[in-house]
Write a protein that holds these residues in place. Structure first.
Motif, PDB file in Angstrom:
ATOM      1  N   LEU A  64       0.855  -1.162   0.233  1.00 53.60           N
ATOM      2  CA  LEU A  64       0.233  -0.092   0.191  1.00 53.60           C
ATOM      3  C   LEU A  64       0.850   1.470   0.002  1.00 53.60           C
ATOM      4  CD1 LEU A  64      -2.948  -0.308   1.950  1.00 53.60           C
ATOM      5  CD2 LEU A  64      -1.912   1.834   2.137  1.00 53.60           C
ATOM      6  N   ALA A  65       0.764   2.236  -0.762  1.00 50.74           N
ATOM      7  CA  ALA A  65       1.555   3.362  -1.116  1.00 50.74           C
ATOM      8  C   ALA A  65       1.111   4.532  -0.274  1.00 50.74           C
ATOM      9  CB  ALA A  65       1.769   3.682  -2.525  1.00 50.74           C
ATOM     10  N   ARG A  66       1.870   5.387   0.040  1.00 58.56           N
ATOM     11  CA  ARG A  66       1.341   6.576   0.702  1.00 58.56           C
ATOM     12  C   ARG A  66       0.237   7.181   0.275  1.00 58.56           C
ATOM     13  NH1 ARG A  66       4.855   7.671   4.859  1.00 58.56           N
ATOM     14  NH2 ARG A  66       6.775   6.921   4.617  1.00 58.56           N
ATOM     15  N   GLY A  67      -0.806   7.559   0.879  1.00 57.85           N
ATOM     16  CA  GLY A  67      -2.051   8.373   0.439  1.00 57.85           C
ATOM     17  C   GLY A  67      -2.777   7.470  -0.254  1.00 57.85           C
ATOM     18  N   GLU A  68      -2.710   6.143  -0.400  1.00 57.81           N
ATOM     19  CA  GLU A  68      -3.589   5.250  -1.196  1.00 57.81           C
ATOM     20  C   GLU A  68      -4.604   4.758  -0.549  1.00 57.81           C
ATOM     21  OE1 GLU A  68      -2.366   2.103  -4.545  1.00 57.81           O
ATOM     22  OE2 GLU A  68      -1.558   2.001  -2.595  1.00 57.81           O
ATOM     23  N   ALA A  69      -5.914   4.743  -1.078  1.00 66.08           N
ATOM     24  CA  ALA A  69      -6.861   3.810  -0.650  1.00 66.08           C
ATOM     25  C   ALA A  69      -7.034   2.502  -1.232  1.00 66.08           C
ATOM     26  CB  ALA A  69      -8.289   4.826  -0.778  1.00 66.08           C
ATOM     27  N   VAL A  70      -6.955   1.416  -0.453  1.00 68.13           N
ATOM     28  CA  VAL A  70      -7.078   0.191  -0.949  1.00 68.13           C
ATOM     29  C   VAL A  70      -8.195  -0.484  -0.128  1.00 68.13           C
ATOM     30  CG1 VAL A  70      -5.724  -1.883  -1.588  1.00 68.13           C
ATOM     31  CG2 VAL A  70      -4.690   0.081  -1.708  1.00 68.13           C
ATOM     32  N   GLY A  71      -9.007  -1.066  -1.077  1.00 69.16           N
ATOM     33  CA  GLY A  71     -10.083  -1.986  -0.717  1.00 69.16           C
ATOM     34  C   GLY A  71      -9.653  -3.491  -0.633  1.00 69.16           C
ATOM     35  N   GLU A  90     -13.536  10.314   3.781  1.00 66.76           N
ATOM     36  CA  GLU A  90     -12.972  10.857   2.733  1.00 66.76           C
ATOM     37  C   GLU A  90     -12.469  12.084   2.878  1.00 66.76           C
ATOM     38  OE1 GLU A  90     -12.005   9.047   0.441  1.00 66.76           O
ATOM     39  OE2 GLU A  90     -11.270  10.407  -1.147  1.00 66.76           O
ATOM     40  N   GLU A  91     -13.114  12.885   3.407  1.00 70.95           N
ATOM     41  CA  GLU A  91     -12.843  14.447   3.454  1.00 70.95           C
ATOM     42  C   GLU A  91     -11.383  14.363   4.270  1.00 70.95           C
ATOM     43  OE1 GLU A  91     -17.212  16.448   3.505  1.00 70.95           O
ATOM     44  OE2 GLU A  91     -16.041  16.485   5.189  1.00 70.95           O
ATOM     45  N   LEU A  92     -11.464  13.868   5.513  1.00 68.94           N
ATOM     46  CA  LEU A  92     -10.213  13.865   6.476  1.00 68.94           C
ATOM     47  C   LEU A  92      -9.094  13.101   5.673  1.00 68.94           C
ATOM     48  CD1 LEU A  92     -11.985  12.885   9.371  1.00 68.94           C
ATOM     49  CD2 LEU A  92     -11.128  15.097   9.044  1.00 68.94           C
ATOM     50  N   ARG A  93      -9.323  12.108   4.809  1.00 66.48           N
ATOM     51  CA  ARG A  93      -8.202  11.445   4.272  1.00 66.48           C
ATOM     52  C   ARG A  93      -7.618  12.461   3.054  1.00 66.48           C
ATOM     53  NH1 ARG A  93      -6.732   7.781   0.344  1.00 66.48           N
ATOM     54  NH2 ARG A  93      -8.424   8.592  -1.164  1.00 66.48           N
ATOM     55  N   GLN A  94      -8.372  13.005   2.520  1.00 67.16           N
ATOM     56  CA  GLN A  94      -7.753  14.177   1.374  1.00 67.16           C
ATOM     57  C   GLN A  94      -7.048  15.062   2.366  1.00 67.16           C
ATOM     58  OE1 GLN A  94      -7.993  13.811  -1.722  1.00 67.16           O
ATOM     59  NE2 GLN A  94      -9.474  12.183  -1.926  1.00 67.16           N
ATOM     60  N   ARG A  95      -7.723  15.747   3.458  1.00 69.18           N
ATOM     61  CA  ARG A  95      -6.991  16.773   4.024  1.00 69.18           C
ATOM     62  C   ARG A  95      -5.592  16.367   4.759  1.00 69.18           C
ATOM     63  NH1 ARG A  95     -10.300  19.092   9.174  1.00 69.18           N
ATOM     64  NH2 ARG A  95     -12.009  18.967   7.911  1.00 69.18           N
ATOM     65  N   TYR A  96      -5.457  15.196   5.348  1.00 72.68           N
ATOM     66  CA  TYR A  96      -4.229  14.976   5.923  1.00 72.68           C
ATOM     67  C   TYR A  96      -3.383  13.895   5.194  1.00 72.68           C
ATOM     68  CZ  TYR A  96      -6.527  16.705   9.892  1.00 72.68           C
ATOM     69  OH  TYR A  96      -7.147  17.718  10.646  1.00 72.68           O
ATOM     70  N   GLY A  97      -3.693  13.393   3.824  1.00 72.12           N
ATOM     71  CA  GLY A  97      -3.121  12.553   2.948  1.00 72.12           C
ATOM     72  C   GLY A  97      -2.925  11.369   3.451  1.00 72.12           C
ATOM     73  N   LEU A  98      -4.182  10.857   3.891  1.00 79.83           N
ATOM     74  CA  LEU A  98      -3.859   9.353   4.486  1.00 79.83           C
ATOM     75  C   LEU A  98      -4.067   8.363   3.643  1.00 79.83           C
ATOM     76  CD1 LEU A  98      -6.467  10.013   7.473  1.00 79.83           C
ATOM     77  CD2 LEU A  98      -3.775   9.653   7.682  1.00 79.83           C
ATOM     78  N   ALA A  99      -3.299   7.247   4.083  1.00 80.04           N
ATOM     79  CA  ALA A  99      -3.695   6.009   3.331  1.00 80.04           C
ATOM     80  C   ALA A  99      -4.834   5.164   4.045  1.00 80.04           C
ATOM     81  CB  ALA A  99      -2.395   5.128   3.135  1.00 80.04           C
ATOM     82  N   LEU A 100      -5.489   4.362   3.229  1.00 79.00           N
ATOM     83  CA  LEU A 100      -6.734   3.894   3.860  1.00 79.00           C
ATOM     84  C   LEU A 100      -6.706   2.342   3.300  1.00 79.00           C
ATOM     85  CD1 LEU A 100      -9.476   3.707   5.342  1.00 79.00           C
ATOM     86  CD2 LEU A 100     -10.470   4.183   2.990  1.00 79.00           C
ATOM     87  N   LEU A 101      -6.689   1.347   4.250  1.00 82.88           N
ATOM     88  CA  LEU A 101      -6.893   0.000   3.906  1.00 82.88           C
ATOM     89  C   LEU A 101      -8.239  -0.065   4.586  1.00 82.88           C
ATOM     90  CD1 LEU A 101      -5.938  -2.804   2.969  1.00 82.88           C
ATOM     91  CD2 LEU A 101      -5.329  -3.133   5.128  1.00 82.88           C
ATOM     92  N   LEU A 102      -9.372  -0.267   3.617  1.00 82.64           N
ATOM     93  CA  LEU A 102     -10.885  -0.616   4.123  1.00 82.64           C
ATOM     94  C   LEU A 102     -11.054  -2.017   3.555  1.00 82.64           C
ATOM     95  CD1 LEU A 102     -13.623   0.598   4.133  1.00 82.64           C
ATOM     96  CD2 LEU A 102     -13.732   0.762   1.656  1.00 82.64           C
TER      97      LEU A 102
END
Lengths: 324, 418
Positions: free
Chosen positions: A31-38, A195-207
């Motif tokens: 998983l890369a930085r800032g990426e959202a993976v399901g 999603e808003e918070l993810r964009q704001r802080y450049g977070l990666a997400l594993l959903l």
């Protein structure tokens, strides 16, 4: 690009009286930085175990083999104090049922104070200011700060969990079925906040989810799990447009949505993980199974910008492979 | 038209357990209004979809029709006879004609009872068999019909040996064994994996065709209801908000709540990502539902007359404080004080001045109302100074009543002619 998170040949087995449950088998996943993976699959496919393994929050009878690298460091080799720091501070967690993480005898303020002061040397006032800001960002009014978990609705509890996961500004959020017990409108609200918070802080997400609809709406990439293994992985757009693995195809076709004209299902039932079928575990249910399928587990090989573990796609291993 | 079930003005209220102290205080007993005045007909041979979020009362309504819960008010007619006031003893013979399939098959089956015994059980209760052995041929035939084959193999199995989909087939077989005419299917596929849901739905459709069944299909999933149902009723806080032919409701939803539910469904197509317009907040408490139209506090299409009341003002002020956390909160708390100390009297809410006295409070509230937008503030009639504080008055609302619009029952003042 440097991977934020990477698993190398990760296997997680549970030794039980009825045999060894092979919940996760040889999973290589990044998983890369800032990426959202399901991470999707049906119940018992190992997706939750994989998420718990990454967080090192497995039950004691779990056996873990392989490596989990976070920001380049192997989590298993970290001393417990370091690990605690990573978990919570660098990796935030959101679970399906917030009540399993919230202590019914502690107010929201207590939860935040404890969490923040465990990780940061700050005064109570500063911890409070951090908490109120995080809560406001998810829409919880400051007047509710001294309330107890049971005084909130399910959606609000999940908002509190998100605020707790984000208050220390982590780099990765692991969300395990975060909206499964919520109604569709509240689910939409929670995903929007996330999603808003993810964009704001450049977070990666594993959903981690069984819901393909929310993966389509929130993720960049998707990994499909079946019987403890990743069977297909790649960009969400490609996989939803043209799934390659027969299981992914069956799963996508069986989703009932507003445009569904006829019902579709996969024959049979998901297998148990104590004695999964030989070879490709999907072969007994697969409409396209042929002679090599029951013999050996197909490797997850690159194929047109994604990876797929299916003998139907093992012919041109070189063809346009970009994902390693 | 031949109605198998006909409900009129049905209410199901549950008394709230109160502690000793609150029983001594005035206010009388409190009730959860799970079903709050529902009228509907279910036609013989149709699939009626009852759709709503958790807390909408849909499950309670389904159970009330089967008389598994007692109606507080109103009438339930099943196959021509009024069953609203029957005693439990008198209801039991009716259960041969009306059955239920529950959401969670793990919880619906006794873990110590074999599949065969579980399916035979209703036959014994209704004295159609005295021994499990007598019922066996019947049970095996039913098991075969619901797809539990080879039936002989499954007959002696325990629920723990079966998958979720197989267990739901057992539950369906148990419901079918008495040859009912009407089945309440309460979220029958919600707990099942996506890849097996379709087969259970197909089984339900199949059984319906073969046995001329009528279903009340209860679900929170509008997509499944669209595929399956002939007519649907959208339920919210104990009331039917909209009802009509499924195809028409989906093609042209009237009620803002129906629109909101449809718009919130995730679309499994990454090419079609769009920003959603979602209602605010969550389904409120059914003990003290919002005034007039119970959806008004969340409704994206609400207007001045929907039912705005003082607690909506207080909720707005509370929510506003989340935006003040980064600046202005201290002043807000100083001037307005604790919001729960505001006094409500009919359509008026009174704030007691703290801070620098009523004049500052008056100016502050006027400022908030002036900069705010939306139907709640259109409903503000006036703000005025009182002895030791300020009062804010709201206009009265337009009483809501159900109307028919394009062959559709709609409970929304936007469709009422004034």
């Amino acid at each position: 690009m440097e991977n934020l998170l990477e698993t190398r040949s990760l296997s997680i087995h549970y030794r039980m009286r009825r045999g060894t449950v092979r919940a996760v088998e040889n999973v290589n996943f990044a998983l890369a930085r800032g990426e959202a993976v399901g991470l999707v699959g049906e119940s018992g496919c190992g997706k939750s175990t994989l998420a718990k393994g990454i967080l090192e929050v497995l039950p004691r009878y779990a056996e873990v083999k392989g490596e989990i690298l976070f920001e380049g460091r192997d989590l298993a080799s970290l001393p417990p104090t370091e690990l605690r720091k990573v978990r919570g501070e660098r990796i935030g967690l959101i679970f399906q049922d917030p009540m399993t993480r919230l202590d019914p005898l502690m107010t929201i303020e207590d939860h935040f104070t404890e969490l923040i002061r465990q990780h940061r040397e700050v005064e109570k006032d500063e911890a409070k200011a951090m908490a109120l800001k995080a809560l406001a960002a998810v829409g919880i009014p400051p007047s509710r700060f001294r309330n107890y978990p049971h005084e909130f609705s399910g959606g609000m509890r999940q908002r509190i969990m998100i605020a707790m996961a984000l208050v220390l500004e982590p780099k990765l959020i692991i969300a395990d079925e975060p909206t499964t017990s919520l109604d569709v409108i509240v689910e939409g609200q929670i995903l929007r906040v996330l999603e808003e918070l993810r964009q704001r802080y450049g977070l990666a997400l594993l959903l981690v989810t069984h819901n393909l609809g929310i993966v389509a709406e929130t993720c960049d990439r998707v990994a499909v799990m079946y019987a403890g293994r990743i069977v297909e992985e790649g960009p969400v757009r490609d996989i939803f447009r043209e799934p390659l693995h027969p299981y992914t195809q069956g799963l996508l076709h069986s989703v009932i949505h507003l445009d569904t004209k006829e019902l579709s299902s996969i024959p049979g039932y998901p297998p148990g993980l104590v004695r999964p079928p030989s070879g490709c575990a999907f072969h007994p249910r697969c409409p396209e199974a042929f002679e090599p399928c029951p013999k050996a587990v197909p490797a997850l090989v690159p194929k047109v910008g994604r990876r797929v573990a299916c003998y139907l796609h093992h012919d041109d291993v070189e063809g346009g492979a970009t994902v390693g | 038209m031949d109605n198998i079930v006909s409900i009129e003005g049905l209410k199901v209220y549950f008394a709230v357990q109160k502690n000793f102290l609150s029983r001594l205080l005035p206010g009388g007993p409190k009730y959860v209004r799970a079903v709050d005045g529902v009228s509907l007909d279910i036609r013989r041979g149709e699939i009626y979809g009852l759709v709503g979020e958790s807390g909408s009362g849909k499950t309670t309504l389904g159970r009330a029709i089967l008389r598994l819960v007692k109606p507080s008010e109103g009438k339930i007619v099943f196959e021509g006879s009024d069953i609203s006031h029957l005693k439990e003893r008198e209801v039991r013979p009716l259960r041969r004609r009306m059955q239920i399939v529950f959401q969670d098959p793990h919880a619906a089956l006794n873990p110590a009872m074999t599949v065969g015994a579980a399916i035979a059980h209703p036959l014994m209760i209704h004295n159609q068999a005295t021994k499990e052995q007598d019922a066996k041929p019947n049970v095996l035939r039913m098991m075969d019909e619901v797809g539990l084959n080879p039936a002989e193999d499954f007959y002696h199995k325990l629920p723990s040996e079966l998958s979720g989909g197989q267990l739901q087939r057992v539950v369906i077989a148990r419901a079918m064994i008495l040859n009912p005419s009407f089945i309440v299917a309460d979220e029958p596929v919600s707990m099942l994996d996506m890849s097996v849901r379709a087969r259970i739905l197909e089984l339900l459709l199949d059984l319906k065709r073969r046995h001329n069944l009528t279903y009340l299909f209860i679900t929170h999933d509008l997509a499944t209801a669209k595929f399956l149902c002939n007519r649907i009723g959208i339920m919210y806080l104990g009331k039917i908000m909209e009802e009509g032919q499924a195809s028409e409701v989906y093609a042209d939803p009237k009620h803002p709540y129906t629109k909101a539910l449809l718009g919130a469904i995730p679309i499994p197509d990454p090419e079609r990502r769009t920003a959603k317009s979602l209602p605010r907040g969550e389904i409120p408490d059914a003990i003290n539902p919002p005034a007039n139209c119970c959806f008004h506090p969340r409704c994206p299409a609400a207007i001045e007359g929907c039912g705005w009341e003082p607690r909506d003002v207080l909720n707005y002020l509370e929510e506003r404080r989340t935006r003040l956390v980064t600046g202005g909160l201290d002043k807000d708390v100083r001037v307005l004080g604790e919001l729960k100390r505001a006094r409500i009297d009919g359509q008026t809410v009174r704030f007691r001045a703290s801070g620098d006295g009523p004049a500052e409070l008056l100016e502050y509230l006027r400022g908030i109302v002036a900069e705010a937008h939306g139907p709640l503030f259109d409903a503000v009639e006036g703000i005025s100074l009182e002895d030791d504080g300020v009062s804010l008055r709201l206009k009265p609302w337009t009483d809501i009543k159900e109307v028919i619009s394009d062959r559709r029952r709609v409970l929304c003042i936007l469709f009422q002619s004034t």
